[in-house]
Design a protein around this motif. Structure first.
Motif, short mmCIF file in Angstrom:
data_model
loop_
_atom_site.label_atom_id
_atom_site.label_comp_id
_atom_site.label_asym_id
_atom_site.label_seq_id
_atom_site.Cartn_x
_atom_site.Cartn_y
_atom_site.Cartn_z
N GLU A 237 45.08 47.98 56.26
CA GLU A 237 45.58 47.95 54.89
C GLU A 237 44.86 49.00 54.05
OE1 GLU A 237 44.90 44.00 53.52
OE2 GLU A 237 46.24 43.08 55.01
N GLU A 238 45.46 49.32 52.92
CA GLU A 238 44.81 50.23 51.98
C GLU A 238 43.55 49.56 51.42
OE1 GLU A 238 47.47 51.48 48.97
OE2 GLU A 238 48.40 53.02 50.22
N VAL A 239 42.62 50.38 50.99
CA VAL A 239 41.43 49.86 50.32
C VAL A 239 41.89 49.08 49.09
CG1 VAL A 239 39.35 50.51 49.04
CG2 VAL A 239 39.97 51.74 51.13
N PRO A 240 41.33 47.86 48.85
CA PRO A 240 41.75 47.07 47.69
C PRO A 240 41.65 47.86 46.38
CG PRO A 240 40.34 45.77 49.12
CD PRO A 240 40.31 47.17 49.65
N SER A 241 42.58 47.60 45.46
CA SER A 241 42.58 48.30 44.17
C SER A 241 41.38 47.89 43.35
CB SER A 241 43.86 47.96 43.40
OG SER A 241 43.86 46.58 43.04
N GLU A 242 41.09 48.65 42.33
CA GLU A 242 39.96 48.34 41.44
C GLU A 242 40.18 46.99 40.76
OE1 GLU A 242 37.48 50.28 37.66
OE2 GLU A 242 39.29 51.27 38.45
N THR A 243 41.44 46.70 40.39
CA THR A 243 41.75 45.41 39.75
C THR A 243 41.42 44.25 40.68
OG1 THR A 243 43.50 46.35 38.38
CG2 THR A 243 43.60 43.98 38.81
N GLU A 244 41.88 44.35 41.94
CA GLU A 244 41.61 43.28 42.90
C GLU A 244 40.12 43.15 43.18
OE1 GLU A 244 42.52 41.98 47.52
OE2 GLU A 244 43.80 43.46 46.53
N THR A 245 39.43 44.27 43.33
CA THR A 245 38.00 44.23 43.63
C THR A 245 37.23 43.51 42.52
OG1 THR A 245 38.14 46.30 44.90
CG2 THR A 245 35.97 45.64 44.09
N LYS A 246 37.55 43.83 41.27
CA LYS A 246 36.85 43.20 40.14
C LYS A 246 37.19 41.71 40.04
CE LYS A 246 36.27 47.28 37.20
NZ LYS A 246 36.62 47.91 35.89
N ALA A 247 38.47 41.38 40.26
CA ALA A 247 38.88 39.98 40.18
C ALA A 247 38.21 39.16 41.28
CB ALA A 247 40.40 39.87 40.29
N VAL A 248 38.20 39.68 42.50
CA VAL A 248 37.59 38.96 43.62
C VAL A 248 36.11 38.75 43.37
CG1 VAL A 248 36.98 39.15 46.06
CG2 VAL A 248 39.32 39.64 45.31
N LYS A 249 35.42 39.75 42.85
CA LYS A 249 33.99 39.60 42.56
C LYS A 249 33.76 38.51 41.51
CE LYS A 249 29.80 42.03 41.19
NZ LYS A 249 29.36 40.90 40.32
N THR A 264 33.87 35.98 49.89
CA THR A 264 34.86 36.93 49.40
C THR A 264 36.24 36.68 50.01
OG1 THR A 264 34.11 38.50 51.10
CG2 THR A 264 33.20 38.76 48.89
N ASP A 265 36.26 36.11 51.21
CA ASP A 265 37.54 35.78 51.84
C ASP A 265 38.26 34.71 51.02
OD1 ASP A 265 39.61 35.53 53.62
OD2 ASP A 265 38.52 34.26 55.01
N LEU A 266 37.54 33.65 50.67
CA LEU A 266 38.12 32.59 49.85
C LEU A 266 38.52 33.12 48.48
CD1 LEU A 266 38.78 29.61 49.37
CD2 LEU A 266 36.36 29.23 48.84
N ALA A 267 37.67 33.96 47.88
CA ALA A 267 37.98 34.54 46.57
C ALA A 267 39.23 35.41 46.65
CB ALA A 267 36.79 35.36 46.06
N THR A 268 39.38 36.16 47.73
CA THR A 268 40.57 37.00 47.90
C THR A 268 41.83 36.16 48.02
OG1 THR A 268 39.27 38.74 49.00
CG2 THR A 268 41.65 38.75 49.37
N THR A 269 41.73 35.06 48.77
CA THR A 269 42.88 34.16 48.91
C THR A 269 43.31 33.59 47.56
OG1 THR A 269 42.19 33.56 51.15
CG2 THR A 269 43.70 32.06 50.04
N MET A 270 42.33 33.24 46.74
CA MET A 270 42.64 32.70 45.42
C MET A 270 43.29 33.75 44.52
SD MET A 270 39.27 30.30 44.79
CE MET A 270 40.07 29.26 43.57
N LYS A 312 43.92 41.66 35.50
CA LYS A 312 45.24 42.28 35.37
C LYS A 312 45.39 43.02 34.05
CE LYS A 312 48.66 39.55 36.68
NZ LYS A 312 49.44 38.30 36.89
N GLN A 313 44.69 42.53 33.02
CA GLN A 313 44.75 43.17 31.69
C GLN A 313 43.67 44.22 31.49
OE1 GLN A 313 47.22 42.65 29.47
NE2 GLN A 313 48.15 41.28 30.99
N GLY A 314 42.87 44.45 32.53
CA GLY A 314 41.83 45.48 32.44
C GLY A 314 40.64 45.08 31.60
N ARG A 315 40.37 43.77 31.48
CA ARG A 315 39.27 43.31 30.64
C ARG A 315 37.98 43.04 31.41
NH1 ARG A 315 43.64 40.35 28.06
NH2 ARG A 315 43.13 38.50 29.31
N LEU A 316 38.00 43.21 32.72
CA LEU A 316 36.78 43.01 33.50
C LEU A 316 36.02 44.31 33.68
CD1 LEU A 316 37.89 40.56 36.35
CD2 LEU A 316 36.63 40.04 34.26
#
Length: 316
Positions: A237-249, A264-270, A312-316
């Motif tokens: 897969e492509e490297v996760p987007s910046e939005t996904e990376t911040k949300a997962v963290k 991080t696996d569980l966080a990604t699933t959520m 998603k709104q870029g607030r992280l």
């Protein structure tokens, strides 16, 4: 193993390129291959034992368990000797812990069982000050120790130690959240005993820590990652987007706050369960379908929904 939590439909929707790991086929062998058939990608990773070894090669794996089997075969050891793996460093660096994604150029270091320890701890306060994670195949270990905490004062307990038993009860095969719950339920003002196994260590060899760049350092290069799965083939897969990376963290931080675990696996699933939902009720229903066994408290679900919305709104 990746917890058995990743849902195939979400993973397939996210992936822009998939590649099933298969045994090499010699051209023309058996006369069964079609001339216009597109060859599938062959992915090979280099690996060493973290305490020192020759370099091995592993390929054709789709899950953490299969990867450990391959590494064990390369070095002629039992898979049960492997505690966990780190990427691009032989050090016990929890920020580079291998979970379910491997950069296509990552170098894998396997940490194996070392010295066994038995430690008696007096629980003088409710919070022990440790975060638990696991390797996906039955070994829970300490991922973080909070500065100034009760466990921080017990210097024989270290980050990276595998927890083998609590008060004589083996916890091998337990998930990290069950171990965290067990530790939390220990009575205050009483002594408890931990049996631990630390990873085997060797002399520090600085050049080995420079075997390659970490996944985080390579983010945005477009080279992709290998996503391991408990069922079905691994996918590129492509490297996760910046939005996904911040949300997962952020979700991973919430897991530590509410449950005393990091995953991080569980966080990604959520995140995947909520990224296309329009309100918290839809998100709660989606979580219940894929992660109902966790019985997350409502306040945690709302905080996770808020983190997804902020990302998603870029607030992280």
């Amino acid at each position: 193993m990746p917890l058995g939590l990743l849902r195939k439909k979400k993973a397939k929707a996210k992936a822009k390129e998939t590649a099933q790991l298969v045994e090499d086929k010699q051209p023309g062998a058996g006369g069964g291959s079609l001339p216009d058939q597109v060859p599938r990608r062959r992915l090979v990773f280099h690996t060493q034992l973290a305490h020192g070894s020759a370099t091995g090669r592993v390929e054709d794996f789709s899950s953490i368990r299969e990867l450990y089997d391959k590494i064990a075969g390369a070095f002629e050891i039992s898979p049960s000797e492997i505690l966990y793996c780190t990427l691009n460093t032989p050090k016990v660096d929890m920020e580079r812990l291998l979970r379910v994604q491997i950069g296509l150029e990552d170098f894998i270091f396997a940490h194996v069982k070392g010295i066994k320890k038995e430690v008696n701890v007096y629980k003088s306060e409710d919070a022990l000050g440790i975060t638990i994670t696991d390797n996906g195949v039955g070994y829970a270990f300490i991922k973080n120790i909070k500065d100034g905490s009760l466990i921080d004062s017990v210097k024989t307990i270290c980050v990276g130690d595998h927890i083998e038993s609590i008060n004589g009860q083996s916890i091998v095969g337990w998930r990290h959240y069950d171990v965290a719950k067990k530790l939390k339920e220990l009575k205050r003002e009483e002594l408890f005993t931990l049996k631990l196994i630390e990873p085997k260590k060797a002399f520090e060899i600085e050049p080995r820590s420079k075997a390659g760049k970490s996944s985080a350092e390579k983010a945005g290069t477009g080279r992709g990652t290998l996503r391991l799965r408990s069922k079905g083939p691994a996918t590129v897969e492509e490297v996760p987007s910046e939005t996904e990376t911040k949300a997962v963290k952020k979700i991973d931080d919430l897991l530590e706050l509410y449950m005393g675990i990091r995953d991080t696996d569980l966080a990604t699933t959520m995140f995947e369960a909520g990224k296309d939902k329009v309100n918290p009720d839809e998100f709660a229903v989606a979580l219940d379908k894929c992660l109902g066994d966790f019985a997350f408290p409502d306040e945690f679900v709302f905080d996770v929904w808020g983190a997804i919305g902020d990302a998603k709104q870029g607030r992280l």
